[in-house]
Design a protein around this motif. Structure first.
Motif, PDB file in Angstrom:
ATOM      1  N   ASN A  51       9.843  -4.027   5.074  1.00 31.35           N
ATOM      2  CA  ASN A  51       8.483  -4.345   4.607  1.00 31.35           C
ATOM      3  C   ASN A  51       8.390  -5.577   4.248  1.00 31.35           C
ATOM      4  OD1 ASN A  51       5.639  -3.790   4.832  1.00 31.35           O
ATOM      5  ND2 ASN A  51       6.005  -1.783   3.764  1.00 31.35           N
ATOM      6  N   TRP A  69       1.942  -2.271   7.550  1.00 26.39           N
ATOM      7  CA  TRP A  69       1.971  -3.209   6.432  1.00 26.39           C
ATOM      8  C   TRP A  69       2.928  -4.457   6.635  1.00 26.39           C
ATOM      9  CZ3 TRP A  69      -2.170  -2.903   3.707  1.00 26.39           C
ATOM     10  CH2 TRP A  69      -2.870  -1.559   3.682  1.00 26.39           C
ATOM     11  N   SER A  77       1.142  -9.695   5.873  1.00 28.23           N
ATOM     12  CA  SER A  77       0.159  -9.854   4.663  1.00 28.23           C
ATOM     13  C   SER A  77      -0.713 -11.146   4.897  1.00 28.23           C
ATOM     14  CB  SER A  77       0.984  -9.893   3.392  1.00 28.23           C
ATOM     15  OG  SER A  77       0.453 -10.744   2.372  1.00 28.23           O
ATOM     16  N   SER A  85       5.302  -8.059  -2.399  1.00 27.89           N
ATOM     17  CA  SER A  85       5.542  -7.116  -1.373  1.00 27.89           C
ATOM     18  C   SER A  85       6.380  -5.867  -1.524  1.00 27.89           C
ATOM     19  CB  SER A  85       5.830  -7.728  -0.001  1.00 27.89           C
ATOM     20  OG  SER A  85       6.506  -6.791   0.673  1.00 27.89           O
ATOM     21  N   SER A 138       5.200  -2.156  -1.999  1.00 28.91           N
ATOM     22  CA  SER A 138       5.511  -1.088  -1.306  1.00 28.91           C
ATOM     23  C   SER A 138       6.350  -0.162  -2.002  1.00 28.91           C
ATOM     24  CB  SER A 138       6.551  -1.801  -0.121  1.00 28.91           C
ATOM     25  OG  SER A 138       7.295  -0.839   0.423  1.00 28.91           O
TER      26      SER A 138
END
Lengths: 292, 269
Positions: free
Chosen positions: B75, B140, B143, B195, B199
């Motif tokens: 991610n 996701w 961003s 992030s 996450s």
């Protein structure tokens, strides 16, 4: 001059982000709004029901209770959290020893996951052998059935939430305090202002933009509160006393599979956070000019 | 006197903040009957590492850990890559509808995760992607906040830097790779840390998008563990300690970046 080569590069550079945001955020958001006009349980076919989900919201006592609980949560957390964190930030904003120790201590709950810390709070709140009732016993407080008592369940959730997020606010306030020009303090000193007066007439008013900013951010976050509710009171608390709006949405969507209705609730969440975000952006834009 | 008060308040505050962590660790080493003692015992009489072994035996924490690490790392990597590409394009490239598209991107930040939960659940079920890493990662992978940060950073770099590179015949790809990436490290670190934490701690999304035990991340695993072992506090605390250790270790190594990341871009939580 627009060079055609740049357009193709731009397409290539923007495509990954655009695809993700469009497919998994924009289209679903529109679709959520669409299904809020249907009766839908994810199994039988969708039935168009017009505005009936929204009409149901107006009549649904549990929805209003969830909305009330959300405001209760926000009012319980935000002012107290801001007062404490401004106070701690002012104390930390001096030449002190062990700054990094204090910073770590106050910041630790922020970086750890809510799920993990909620587990220890479940244990601390245990009414018969838990730590909190034991400690309160020294002050003559008799046994409180924290998470099982409709009066105390929300205060317990609020307590955990303040403890969890206070470090975040402290960091923001420290930045705010450091941006206050030193001349103000020198002037206050020359005028012979005491500590309390300096705080009241210099620190507090000049910190106001930061306080306003933190208030709005916290308000927005209040409307997304879920994890601590789910962990501490998996059924939404005694008499649904901790069922906040996102929790109510979750129950409708994934326990009752009433997805059309849940989408109508999500539209309310969107509307409230939208208004708050617009306010925040308006204010944030002004704040940038405020500094100079 | 004033200094004494300052320290007294700060220390009492720090004790209150740290007490739950101490209680977590201390309970995790207690023998089961010791946990139930009245009044509570502040120190375990022996270090019962067996609680950790029993917790690990009661639920596949190794698997939860693997899932969380995998999802968080991919991610984060994807968010950095998509933010670098799109942020650079918005800052440096010239194309039609650039401003409109940028505003559109910013506008999507207003969509709360709760709104897209039900439709994504349906969509991913329909695609047969429910209960996969895809469902946890791909929605996701970009961003907007990260894109915004990279754009602002690239705009702040001196124009001459890019002009001379272009004269040397560098492609945009090369400029991004050789000029922007090395100098924008702090930006990528803040995007990355945000992030990573986001996450690692995310709960509602993986709770909905997975239903098999083998796909659970640590937060979801902990929630099920709590529901199952709600009265065996020694096991619960061992599980909780295990789950927070990695993030605390990272914090001690990257303390400065953590705090600065929050302070400079504390705009998004």
């Amino acid at each position: 001059m627009r060079r055609p080569a740049e357009t193709s590069t731009a397409v290539f550079f923007l495509l990954p982000a655009f695809a993700v945001i469009f497919l998994f955020h924009v289209i679903p958001a529109i679709y959520a709004w669409y299904i809020s006009f249907f009766k839908f349980d994810n199994l039988s076919p969708m039935i168009f029901t017009g505005f009936s989900n929204y009409a149901r919201l107006l009549r649904d006592e549990m929805f209003w209770k969830a909305l009330f609980n959300t405001f209760y949560f926000a009012l319980g957390t935000i002012p107290l959290s801001i007062l404490i964190s401004v106070f701690i930030a002012v104390l930390l904003n001096q030449k002190i020893r062990g700054l990094s120790f204090f910073r770590t201590a106050y910041f630790l709950p922020v970086i750890t996951s809510m799920n993990a810390v909620a587990m220890v709070w479940l244990w601390i709140f245990q009414p018969d052998i838990g730590l909190l009732n034991y400690l309160l016993g020294f002050f003559g407080v008799s046994r409180i059935n924290w998470l099982m008592d409709p009066v105390w369940a929300m205060p317990a959730v609020i307590m955990v939430s303040i403890w969890k997020n206070i470090g975040y606010n402290i960091i923001i306030f420290l930045v705010g305090l450091q941006s206050i020009p030193g001349e103000y303090y020198e002037a206050a000193q020359l005028d012979g202002a005491g500590e309390v007066q300096t705080f009241r007439n210099v620190t507090w008013p000049l910190l106001m933009p930061t306080i306003f900013f933190v208030t709005l951010i916290s308000l927005i976050n209040s409307f997304h509160t879920f994890t601590q509710i789910y962990m501490l009171t998996p059924d939404g608390g005694p008499l649904k006393s901790t069922s906040v709006i996102v929790f109510y949405l979750y129950e409708n969507a994934f326990k009752n599979f009433d997805m059309g209705y849940a989408s109508a609730i999500s539209f309310v969440v969107f509307l409230i956070t939208f208004i708050l975000t617009v306010l925040q952006n308006k204010f944030w834009g002004r704040n940038i000019h405020y500094g100079n | 006197m004033k200094r004494f008060l300052t320290y007294a308040i700060l220390i009492i505050g720090a004790i209150i903040m740290l007490l739950p962590f101490y209680w977590m660790v201390s309970t995790s080493f207690k023998a089961p009957q010791e946990v139930l003692s009245v009044p509570p015992k502040w120190f375990p009489s022996a270090l019962n590492f067996s609680n950790y072994l029993n917790a690990m035996k009661s639920a596949p924490f190794g698997m939860f850990f693997f899932n969380s690490v995998l999802v968080a790392l991919i991610n984060t990597a994807l968010q950095i890559i998509t933010a670098a590409l799109a942020g650079y394009a918005f800052a440096r490239l010239d194309f039609r509808f650039k401003n409109a598209l940028f505003l559109f991107f910013l506008g999507t930040m207003m969509i709360p995760m709760e709104v897209i939960l039900v439709p994504n659940y349906m969509l991913l079920k329909y695609l047969g992607m429910h209960n996969t890493y895809f469902a946890l990662i791909i929605p996701w992978a970009a961003s907007v906040f990260g894109i915004f940060l990279v754009r602002q950073f690239v705009l702040s770099l001196p124009k001459e830097l890019f002009e001379s590179a272009e004269i040397d015949g560098c492609t945009h790809w090369q400029i991004l790779w050789k000029i922007v990436f090395p100098s924008a490290k702090p930006v990528f670190i803040s995007v990355g840390i945000f992030s990573l934490i986001g996450s690692w701690n995310s709960f509602l999304w993986p709770l909905i998008m997975t239903d098999s035990e083998s796909m659970r991340t640590i937060p979801v695993g902990l929630a099920y563990f709590t529901a199952e072992f709600s009265t065996r506090y020694h096991l619960m605390m061992a599980a909780a300690v295990l789950s927070i250790l990695p993030i605390i270790l990272i914090y001690f190594f990257a303390q400065k970046q953590f705090v600065e990341g929050i302070a400079t871009s504390g705009i998004k939580n």
